[in-house]
Design a protein around this motif. Structure first.
Motif, PDB file in Angstrom:
ATOM      1  N   GLN A   2       0.793  -1.183   0.077  1.00  0.00           N
ATOM      2  CA  GLN A   2      -0.037   0.028  -0.098  1.00  0.00           C
ATOM      3  C   GLN A   2       0.996   1.191   0.069  1.00  0.00           C
ATOM      4  O   GLN A   2       2.054   1.132   0.761  1.00  0.00           O
ATOM      5  N   LEU A   3       0.398   2.163  -0.808  1.00  0.00           N
ATOM      6  CA  LEU A   3       0.922   3.485  -0.691  1.00  0.00           C
ATOM      7  C   LEU A   3      -0.518   4.599  -0.556  1.00  0.00           C
ATOM      8  O   LEU A   3      -1.107   4.383  -1.329  1.00  0.00           O
ATOM      9  N   VAL A   4      -0.093   5.447   0.534  1.00  0.00           N
ATOM     10  CA  VAL A   4      -1.518   6.069   0.644  1.00  0.00           C
ATOM     11  C   VAL A   4      -0.957   7.506   0.954  1.00  0.00           C
ATOM     12  O   VAL A   4      -0.141   8.052   1.888  1.00  0.00           O
ATOM     13  N   GLY A  34       9.159   8.225  -5.970  1.00  0.00           N
ATOM     14  CA  GLY A  34       8.692   9.291  -6.920  1.00  0.00           C
ATOM     15  C   GLY A  34       7.418   9.973  -6.583  1.00  0.00           C
ATOM     16  O   GLY A  34       6.470   9.316  -5.995  1.00  0.00           O
ATOM     17  N   TRP A  35       7.337  11.053  -7.077  1.00  0.00           N
ATOM     18  CA  TRP A  35       5.999  11.819  -6.733  1.00  0.00           C
ATOM     19  C   TRP A  35       5.644  12.116  -8.274  1.00  0.00           C
ATOM     20  O   TRP A  35       6.510  12.809  -8.923  1.00  0.00           O
ATOM     21  N   PHE A  36       4.595  11.953  -8.707  1.00  0.00           N
ATOM     22  CA  PHE A  36       4.119  12.417 -10.150  1.00  0.00           C
ATOM     23  C   PHE A  36       2.783  13.105  -9.972  1.00  0.00           C
ATOM     24  O   PHE A  36       2.273  13.010  -8.870  1.00  0.00           O
ATOM     25  N   ARG A  37       2.227  13.688 -10.910  1.00  0.00           N
ATOM     26  CA  ARG A  37       0.978  14.368 -11.150  1.00  0.00           C
ATOM     27  C   ARG A  37       0.374  14.137 -12.340  1.00  0.00           C
ATOM     28  O   ARG A  37       1.063  14.062 -13.426  1.00  0.00           O
ATOM     29  N   GLU A  38      -0.961  14.408 -12.431  1.00  0.00           N
ATOM     30  CA  GLU A  38      -1.669  14.238 -13.468  1.00  0.00           C
ATOM     31  C   GLU A  38      -2.775  15.416 -13.461  1.00  0.00           C
ATOM     32  O   GLU A  38      -3.551  15.304 -12.459  1.00  0.00           O
ATOM     33  N   TYR A  94       0.538  11.461  -7.105  1.00  0.00           N
ATOM     34  CA  TYR A  94       0.579  10.333  -6.918  1.00  0.00           C
ATOM     35  C   TYR A  94       2.064   9.791  -6.302  1.00  0.00           C
ATOM     36  O   TYR A  94       3.065  10.414  -7.066  1.00  0.00           O
ATOM     37  N   CYS A  95       2.114   9.158  -5.400  1.00  0.00           N
ATOM     38  CA  CYS A  95       3.580   8.784  -4.966  1.00  0.00           C
ATOM     39  C   CYS A  95       3.772   7.260  -5.777  1.00  0.00           C
ATOM     40  O   CYS A  95       2.662   6.443  -6.013  1.00  0.00           O
ATOM     41  N   TRP A 115       1.895   2.121  -6.861  1.00  0.00           N
ATOM     42  CA  TRP A 115       1.503   3.268  -7.109  1.00  0.00           C
ATOM     43  C   TRP A 115       0.379   3.488  -5.876  1.00  0.00           C
ATOM     44  O   TRP A 115      -0.216   2.566  -5.443  1.00  0.00           O
ATOM     45  N   GLY A 116       0.134   4.696  -5.554  1.00  0.00           N
ATOM     46  CA  GLY A 116      -0.797   5.404  -4.537  1.00  0.00           C
ATOM     47  C   GLY A 116      -2.009   5.578  -5.264  1.00  0.00           C
ATOM     48  O   GLY A 116      -1.863   5.670  -6.552  1.00  0.00           O
ATOM     49  N   GLN A 117      -2.912   5.933  -4.570  1.00  0.00           N
ATOM     50  CA  GLN A 117      -4.209   6.308  -5.281  1.00  0.00           C
ATOM     51  C   GLN A 117      -4.455   7.633  -5.428  1.00  0.00           C
ATOM     52  O   GLN A 117      -5.375   8.095  -6.542  1.00  0.00           O
ATOM     53  N   GLY A 118      -3.575   8.420  -5.309  1.00  0.00           N
ATOM     54  CA  GLY A 118      -3.431  10.046  -5.396  1.00  0.00           C
ATOM     55  C   GLY A 118      -4.315  10.721  -4.463  1.00  0.00           C
ATOM     56  O   GLY A 118      -4.974  10.278  -3.704  1.00  0.00           O
TER      57      GLY A 118
END
Length: 125
Positions: A2-4, A34-38, A94-95, A115-118
């Motif tokens: 889990q990534l929260v 990592g941190w990402f964004r959408e 997202y992480c 991946w987390g759920q964002g």
């Protein structure tokens, strides 16, 4: 596994937020984070990444100097401090975790294993 993510919200331009990502179910210290964004209508993009030990970081040009990624392996948590926020920073953040590999962590979304759920970040003008 889990990534929260947490810490998202609504903030005015120029403000700041700190996002957290709590990991469980895998050996956190063996993974780059990592941190990402959408943003709506756009592809998911890298914000930044921190190495397994936390000793190396890499940032997208769009956030360099404003965002800082850190990790606390004892708490299985990674953070991103976001300062001087702009309306264009509005996105779901997202992480993600990348299993250890030689050399520097990569920045491609396809190279990340979990991946987390964002969490939504909205920056108003």
């Amino acid at each position: 596994v889990q990534l929260v993510e947490s810490g998202g919200g609504l903030v005015q331009a120029g403000g700041y937020l700190r996002l957290s990502c709590a990991a469980s179910g895998f050996t956190f210290s063996s993974y780059a984070m990592g941190w990402f964004r959408e943003a709506p209508g756009k592809e998911r993009e890298l914000v930044g990444v921190v190495s397994w030990s936390g000793g190396r970081t890499f940032y997208a040009d769009s956030v360099k100097g404003r965002f800082t990624i850190s990790r606390y392996n004892a708490k299985n948590t990674v953070y991103v401090q976001m300062n001087s926020l702009k309306t264009e920073d509005t996105a779901v953040y997202y992480c993600a975790a990348q299993r250890y590999r030689p050399g520097n962590p990569t920045t491609k979304t396809g190279d990340y294993d979990y991946w987390g759920q964002g969490t939504q970040v909205t920056v108003s003008s």
